[in-house]
Design an enzyme around this catalytic site. Structure first.
Site, short mmCIF file in Angstrom:
data_model
loop_
_atom_site.label_atom_id
_atom_site.label_comp_id
_atom_site.label_asym_id
_atom_site.label_seq_id
_atom_site.Cartn_x
_atom_site.Cartn_y
_atom_site.Cartn_z
N GLU A 1 129.15 -25.16 86.43
CA GLU A 1 128.12 -24.13 86.62
C GLU A 1 126.81 -24.77 87.09
O GLU A 1 126.51 -25.90 86.71
CB GLU A 1 127.83 -23.44 85.27
CG GLU A 1 128.35 -22.03 85.13
CD GLU A 1 127.55 -20.99 85.92
OE1 GLU A 1 127.11 -21.27 87.04
OE2 GLU A 1 127.39 -19.89 85.38
N ASP A 2 126.03 -24.03 87.86
CA ASP A 2 124.71 -24.53 88.26
C ASP A 2 123.76 -24.50 87.06
O ASP A 2 123.09 -25.48 86.75
CB ASP A 2 124.13 -23.73 89.44
CG ASP A 2 124.09 -22.23 89.20
OD1 ASP A 2 124.56 -21.75 88.15
OD2 ASP A 2 123.58 -21.51 90.09
N ASP B 1 122.16 -19.86 81.67
CA ASP B 1 120.93 -19.13 81.37
C ASP B 1 121.22 -18.16 80.22
O ASP B 1 121.24 -18.56 79.06
CB ASP B 1 120.49 -18.43 82.66
CG ASP B 1 119.14 -17.74 82.56
OD1 ASP B 1 118.37 -18.06 81.65
OD2 ASP B 1 118.85 -16.86 83.39
N ASP C 1 119.13 -20.87 94.32
CA ASP C 1 118.37 -20.18 95.38
C ASP C 1 117.33 -19.22 94.83
O ASP C 1 117.32 -18.86 93.65
CB ASP C 1 119.33 -19.37 96.27
CG ASP C 1 119.76 -18.08 95.58
OD1 ASP C 1 120.18 -18.14 94.39
OD2 ASP C 1 119.66 -17.01 96.20
P1 5GP Z 1 123.56 -16.42 83.35
O1 5GP Z 1 122.31 -15.68 82.99
O2 5GP Z 1 124.74 -15.47 83.43
O3 5GP Z 1 123.82 -17.60 82.42
O4 5GP Z 1 123.32 -17.04 84.79
C1 5GP Z 1 123.77 -16.38 85.93
C2 5GP Z 1 123.29 -17.01 87.19
O5 5GP Z 1 121.91 -16.66 87.34
C3 5GP Z 1 123.33 -18.53 87.32
O6 5GP Z 1 124.60 -19.03 87.65
C4 5GP Z 1 122.34 -18.71 88.44
O7 5GP Z 1 122.98 -18.52 89.69
C5 5GP Z 1 121.33 -17.59 88.17
N1 5GP Z 1 120.15 -18.16 87.52
C6 5GP Z 1 119.82 -18.21 86.22
N2 5GP Z 1 118.65 -18.83 86.03
C7 5GP Z 1 118.23 -19.21 87.26
C8 5GP Z 1 117.08 -19.93 87.74
O8 5GP Z 1 116.18 -20.38 87.01
N3 5GP Z 1 117.02 -20.10 89.09
C9 5GP Z 1 117.96 -19.63 89.96
N4 5GP Z 1 117.78 -19.87 91.26
N5 5GP Z 1 119.05 -18.97 89.54
C10 5GP Z 1 119.18 -18.78 88.21
#
Ligand code: 5GP
Length: 176
Positions: free
Chosen positions: A95-96, A99, A155
């Protein structure tokens, strides 16, 4: 509103961390074939660097995750597109950023249905302050504060993914 970039993690720090993670993962999976599953689009650069730093053979797959809602806040409804069969395989999801954790928990649920031999997570970034799902990464690159970041695959409106470093993007409206 104009946006400004402030470097948070340099390209050199990233490359050092990738080498560290790759060494750890290579040691942990030395005896078992490893299957990497990258979460598109954000993980593509991290996965490419990590895979090339591993000293063990691995296969590479991708899933596409889309979350309904605006770009900076998960709505909680995550749609996963894949055609994988990970039955009896040792799987490491790449995963990138972890969050809220809602994307990853949906992916883990989907993959678990296929009864993999093992299922772990490697997240390049971790923002624990925003966690909603009960999930933690097994391998984490950097833990960062609750700030919107771009670069190294991440992004804003499809821009900045190609930056070789991680930057905080200021003056971005956050509706979460
Ligand atoms: P989740 O909230 O489900 O853990 O994250 C979902 C997606 O939201 C991540 O895979 C990422 O692509 C995007 N995301 C969450 N936080 C950030 C951030 O700080 N910057 C960017 N560019 N994308 C984010």
């Amino acid at each position: 509103m104009s946006s400004q970039l402030h470097t948070l993690i340099t390209a050199e720090e990233i490359q050092n961390k990738v080498q560290e993670l790759a060494a750890e993962i290579s040691a942990d999976y030395a005896q078992t074939p490893l299957h990497l599953v990258g979460v598109l689009k954000g993980s593509f650069i991290f996965l490419a660097d990590l895979a090339r730093a591993l000293s063990i053979p691995c296969s590479i797959y991708f899933v596409h995750a889309s979350s309904y809602g605006d770009r900076q806040s998960s709505s909680g409804i995550v749609k996963i597109q894949h055609s994988l069969n990970m039955s009896n395989k040792h799987v490491l999801v790449i995963e990138d950023i972890l969050d809220t954790g809602l994307t990853l928990s949906t992916i883990m649920e989907e993959l678990n249905k296929q009864q993999p031999a093992s299922l772990k997570v490697c997240a390049f970034l971790n923002k624990p302050e925003r966690r909603k799902a009960d999930i933690d990464g097994d391998y984490i690159g950097f833990t960062i504060p609750n700030e919107f970041v771009v670069g190294y695959g991440l992004d804003y409106g499809e821009l900045y993914r190609n930056l070789p470093y991680i930057a905080r993007l200021e003056n971005v409206e956050d509706s979460s």
